[in-house]
Each structure stands twice: as C-alpha cells, then as structure tokens.
Design a protein around this motif. Structure first.
Motif, mmCIF file in Angstrom:
data_model
loop_
_atom_site.group_PDB
_atom_site.id
_atom_site.type_symbol
_atom_site.label_atom_id
_atom_site.label_comp_id
_atom_site.label_asym_id
_atom_site.label_seq_id
_atom_site.Cartn_x
_atom_site.Cartn_y
_atom_site.Cartn_z
ATOM 1 N N LYS A 121 0.865 -1.179 0.000
ATOM 2 C CA LYS A 121 0.000 0.000 0.000
ATOM 3 C C LYS A 121 0.898 1.224 0.000
ATOM 4 C CE LYS A 121 -3.148 -2.323 3.138
ATOM 5 N NZ LYS A 121 -3.700 -2.287 4.487
ATOM 6 N N GLY A 122 0.444 2.261 -0.678
ATOM 7 C CA GLY A 122 1.227 3.487 -0.694
ATOM 8 C C GLY A 122 0.555 4.554 -1.527
ATOM 9 N N ASN A 123 1.361 5.534 -1.891
ATOM 10 C CA ASN A 123 0.887 6.650 -2.708
ATOM 11 C C ASN A 123 1.842 6.842 -3.879
ATOM 12 O OD1 ASN A 123 -1.336 7.477 -1.010
ATOM 13 N ND2 ASN A 123 0.194 8.236 0.421
ATOM 14 N N ILE A 124 1.279 7.334 -4.981
ATOM 15 C CA ILE A 124 2.066 7.634 -6.175
ATOM 16 C C ILE A 124 1.625 8.991 -6.700
ATOM 17 C CG2 ILE A 124 0.453 6.405 -7.704
ATOM 18 C CD1 ILE A 124 2.955 5.553 -9.348
ATOM 19 N N THR A 125 2.559 9.736 -7.261
ATOM 20 C CA THR A 125 2.201 11.031 -7.835
ATOM 21 C C THR A 125 1.331 10.809 -9.078
ATOM 22 O OG1 THR A 125 4.307 11.025 -9.046
ATOM 23 C CG2 THR A 125 4.227 12.274 -6.982
ATOM 24 N N ASP A 126 0.458 11.755 -9.357
ATOM 25 C CA ASP A 126 -0.489 11.637 -10.466
ATOM 26 C C ASP A 126 0.223 11.899 -11.793
ATOM 27 O OD1 ASP A 126 -2.558 11.600 -12.238
ATOM 28 O OD2 ASP A 126 -3.678 13.252 -11.338
ATOM 29 N N PHE A 127 0.829 10.862 -12.336
ATOM 30 C CA PHE A 127 1.512 10.982 -13.619
ATOM 31 C C PHE A 127 0.520 10.889 -14.780
ATOM 32 C CE2 PHE A 127 1.509 6.583 -12.287
ATOM 33 C CZ PHE A 127 1.117 5.891 -13.417
ATOM 34 N N PHE A 128 -0.710 10.461 -14.522
ATOM 35 C CA PHE A 128 -1.711 10.330 -15.571
ATOM 36 C C PHE A 128 -2.130 11.693 -16.114
ATOM 37 C CE2 PHE A 128 -2.288 6.583 -12.892
ATOM 38 C CZ PHE A 128 -2.158 5.577 -13.836
ATOM 39 N N THR A 129 -2.412 12.630 -15.205
ATOM 40 C CA THR A 129 -2.872 13.956 -15.630
ATOM 41 C C THR A 129 -1.845 15.040 -15.345
ATOM 42 O OG1 THR A 129 -4.014 14.280 -13.521
ATOM 43 C CG2 THR A 129 -5.300 13.330 -15.326
ATOM 44 N N GLY A 130 -0.741 14.694 -14.672
ATOM 45 C CA GLY A 130 0.328 15.657 -14.421
ATOM 46 C C GLY A 130 0.036 16.656 -13.321
ATOM 47 N N GLU A 132 -0.430 17.882 -9.234
ATOM 48 C CA GLU A 132 0.366 17.698 -8.012
ATOM 49 C C GLU A 132 -0.291 16.716 -7.049
ATOM 50 O OE1 GLU A 132 3.405 19.159 -7.346
ATOM 51 O OE2 GLU A 132 3.320 19.860 -9.406
ATOM 52 N N GLN A 133 -1.419 16.169 -7.442
ATOM 53 C CA GLN A 133 -2.192 15.287 -6.574
ATOM 54 C C GLN A 133 -1.440 13.980 -6.290
ATOM 55 O OE1 GLN A 133 -6.075 14.588 -8.126
ATOM 56 N NE2 GLN A 133 -6.873 13.907 -6.163
ATOM 57 N N ILE A 134 -1.640 13.464 -5.083
ATOM 58 C CA ILE A 134 -1.082 12.174 -4.678
ATOM 59 C C ILE A 134 -2.215 11.153 -4.734
ATOM 60 C CG2 ILE A 134 0.021 10.918 -2.789
ATOM 61 C CD1 ILE A 134 1.791 13.090 -3.994
ATOM 62 N N LEU A 135 -1.938 10.010 -5.384
ATOM 63 C CA LEU A 135 -2.949 8.981 -5.553
ATOM 64 C C LEU A 135 -2.610 7.760 -4.713
ATOM 65 C CD1 LEU A 135 -3.118 9.084 -9.455
ATOM 66 C CD2 LEU A 135 -4.557 10.339 -7.839
ATOM 67 N N PRO A 136 -3.566 7.225 -3.964
ATOM 68 C CA PRO A 136 -3.318 5.984 -3.224
ATOM 69 C C PRO A 136 -3.313 4.796 -4.183
ATOM 70 C CG PRO A 136 -5.544 6.742 -2.810
ATOM 71 C CD PRO A 136 -4.893 7.777 -3.678
ATOM 72 N N PHE A 137 -2.533 3.775 -3.837
ATOM 73 C CA PHE A 137 -2.551 2.541 -4.605
ATOM 74 C C PHE A 137 -2.490 1.357 -3.651
ATOM 75 C CE2 PHE A 137 2.042 3.193 -4.203
ATOM 76 C CZ PHE A 137 2.502 1.924 -3.908
ATOM 77 N N ARG A 138 -2.895 0.209 -4.177
ATOM 78 C CA ARG A 138 -2.824 -1.046 -3.424
ATOM 79 C C ARG A 138 -2.442 -2.130 -4.406
ATOM 80 N NH1 ARG A 138 -5.693 -5.454 -1.021
ATOM 81 N NH2 ARG A 138 -5.260 -5.535 1.202
ATOM 82 N N LEU A 139 -1.467 -2.920 -4.019
ATOM 83 C CA LEU A 139 -0.974 -3.995 -4.859
ATOM 84 C C LEU A 139 -0.998 -5.282 -4.055
ATOM 85 C CD1 LEU A 139 2.193 -3.774 -7.020
ATOM 86 C CD2 LEU A 139 1.943 -5.657 -5.461
ATOM 87 N N LYS A 140 -1.480 -6.340 -4.656
ATOM 88 C CA LYS A 140 -1.452 -7.645 -4.005
ATOM 89 C C LYS A 140 -0.959 -8.645 -5.034
ATOM 90 C CE LYS A 140 -4.158 -10.925 -1.337
ATOM 91 N NZ LYS A 140 -5.458 -11.233 -0.744
ATOM 92 N N CYS A 141 0.086 -9.385 -4.676
ATOM 93 C CA CYS A 141 0.640 -10.343 -5.619
ATOM 94 C C CYS A 141 1.274 -11.508 -4.880
ATOM 95 C CB CYS A 141 1.662 -9.681 -6.535
ATOM 96 S SG CYS A 141 3.135 -9.097 -5.686
ATOM 97 N N GLU A 142 1.476 -12.577 -5.621
ATOM 98 C CA GLU A 142 2.173 -13.728 -5.067
ATOM 99 C C GLU A 142 3.626 -13.677 -5.519
ATOM 100 O OE1 GLU A 142 0.916 -17.015 -8.404
ATOM 101 O OE2 GLU A 142 -0.374 -16.799 -6.656
ATOM 102 N N CYS A 143 4.490 -14.094 -4.634
ATOM 103 C CA CYS A 143 5.925 -14.111 -4.912
ATOM 104 C C CYS A 143 6.396 -15.553 -4.823
ATOM 105 C CB CYS A 143 6.683 -13.256 -3.911
ATOM 106 S SG CYS A 143 6.198 -11.530 -3.905
ATOM 107 N N LYS A 144 6.138 -16.286 -5.878
ATOM 108 C CA LYS A 144 6.599 -17.667 -5.890
ATOM 109 C C LYS A 144 7.394 -17.897 -7.162
ATOM 110 C CE LYS A 144 2.623 -19.937 -8.014
ATOM 111 N NZ LYS A 144 1.621 -20.963 -7.863
ATOM 112 N N GLN A 145 8.240 -18.905 -7.108
ATOM 113 C CA GLN A 145 9.082 -19.195 -8.251
ATOM 114 C C GLN A 145 8.247 -19.671 -9.418
ATOM 115 O OE1 GLN A 145 12.263 -21.685 -6.504
ATOM 116 N NE2 GLN A 145 13.525 -20.714 -8.055
#
Length: 153
Positions: A121-130, A132-145
């Motif tokens: 979980k975190g925040n990323i700068t709004d590179f979509f529209t340029g 100054e807004q900060i956008l929250p994000f959430r990532l869920k993934c498996e880390c297996k070989q």
C-alpha cells in the motif's frame, strides 16, 4: 495472473495485472537488504477506450537496497520512505514521464497454499494527468518461483 495493482485516481480506478514479481532479502557487506520488483502486464483488454491507463499500459515498481534487520521477510511489514539522502523506491512508466512513490507499507505473509504473498500500500504522484495530486494505490501479488517447462523432443 500473479496479482493486481489498483491505483485510485479520482476519475477512475486503474487496474494493472501483474506479470512478474521478484522479492528477495539479500546479504551484502554485513547488512541485510530487501529488494522487490513488480512488473505489470501491458495487456489492455480490460480497459475502456477512454481510460487514463491507455497512456501508461505498463508500470514497474521497485524497492532497492532497503536495509532490514535480518533475512526473514515472511510475516513482516516494512515501512519504506525515501529521504533526501536515501532513495529506496523507483517507478518505471516505460515513458519519459516521472512518478514517485511515498508512504509505502509492504506486508509479506503466506497464503493458504503456503506461497509468499505481498500486499503493498502506498501513494504515487499523479503521472496520468500531471497534477500535483497524490494517488493511493494497493498492490497484491504472489511471490513464488515460476515453474519452467522444458519440452523434450
């Protein structure tokens, strides 16, 4: 599918499928470090024609050389923030645009199959529209070989 990344833009929730993951605790110069790389798939089949995501079909998030206490990452949460002296995060937009991550919380745990999974979980700068807004994000993934299949002739 290895997972999903959701970026919560005010206009729409952007969804990226995860193509590959790399998570490892390394030991170098008598210090333990966490390294993570998450690369999204560039498929846009699930995306509307007017989506902001069409301009950025693929993303890569990285944590580089983040110091940890030991090599264990299972059942641990790491709070990762860049400082003026230390840069631990990186975003690759596969474009000339820049984006920055902040307030990163990475939690590692085993799923019901015994595979390591990451919730980031975190925040990323709004590179979509340029903006100054900060956008929250959430990532869920498996880390297996990955299982490599070899065809025998």
């Amino acid at each position: 599918m290895k997972g999903i990344l959701k970026i919560y833009h005010p206009d729409e929730t952007l969804k990226y499928n995860i193509k590959s993951t790399y998570c490892k605790a390394i030991y170098s110069n008598q210090q333990h470090f966490l390294e993570v790389e998450i690369i999204s798939d560039d498929a846009l089949d699930h995306v509307d024609d007017d989506s902001l995501q069409n301009s950025f079909p693929q993303l890569s998030f990285k944590i580089i050389d983040f110091p940890t206490v030991d090599e264990e990452i299972e059942d641990k949460t790491f709070l990762v923030n860049d400082t003026d002296e230390d840069i631990f995060t990186e975003v690759d937009l596969y474009d000339d645009e820049d984006a920055f991550l902040s307030d990163n919380e990475l939690s590692f745990e085993k799923d019901q199959h015994g595979d390591l999974q990451l919730i980031w979980k975190g925040n990323i700068t709004d590179f979509f529209t340029g903006t100054e807004q900060i956008l929250p994000f959430r990532l869920k993934c498996e880390c297996k070989q990955d299982e490599i299949e070899i065809d025998e002739d």
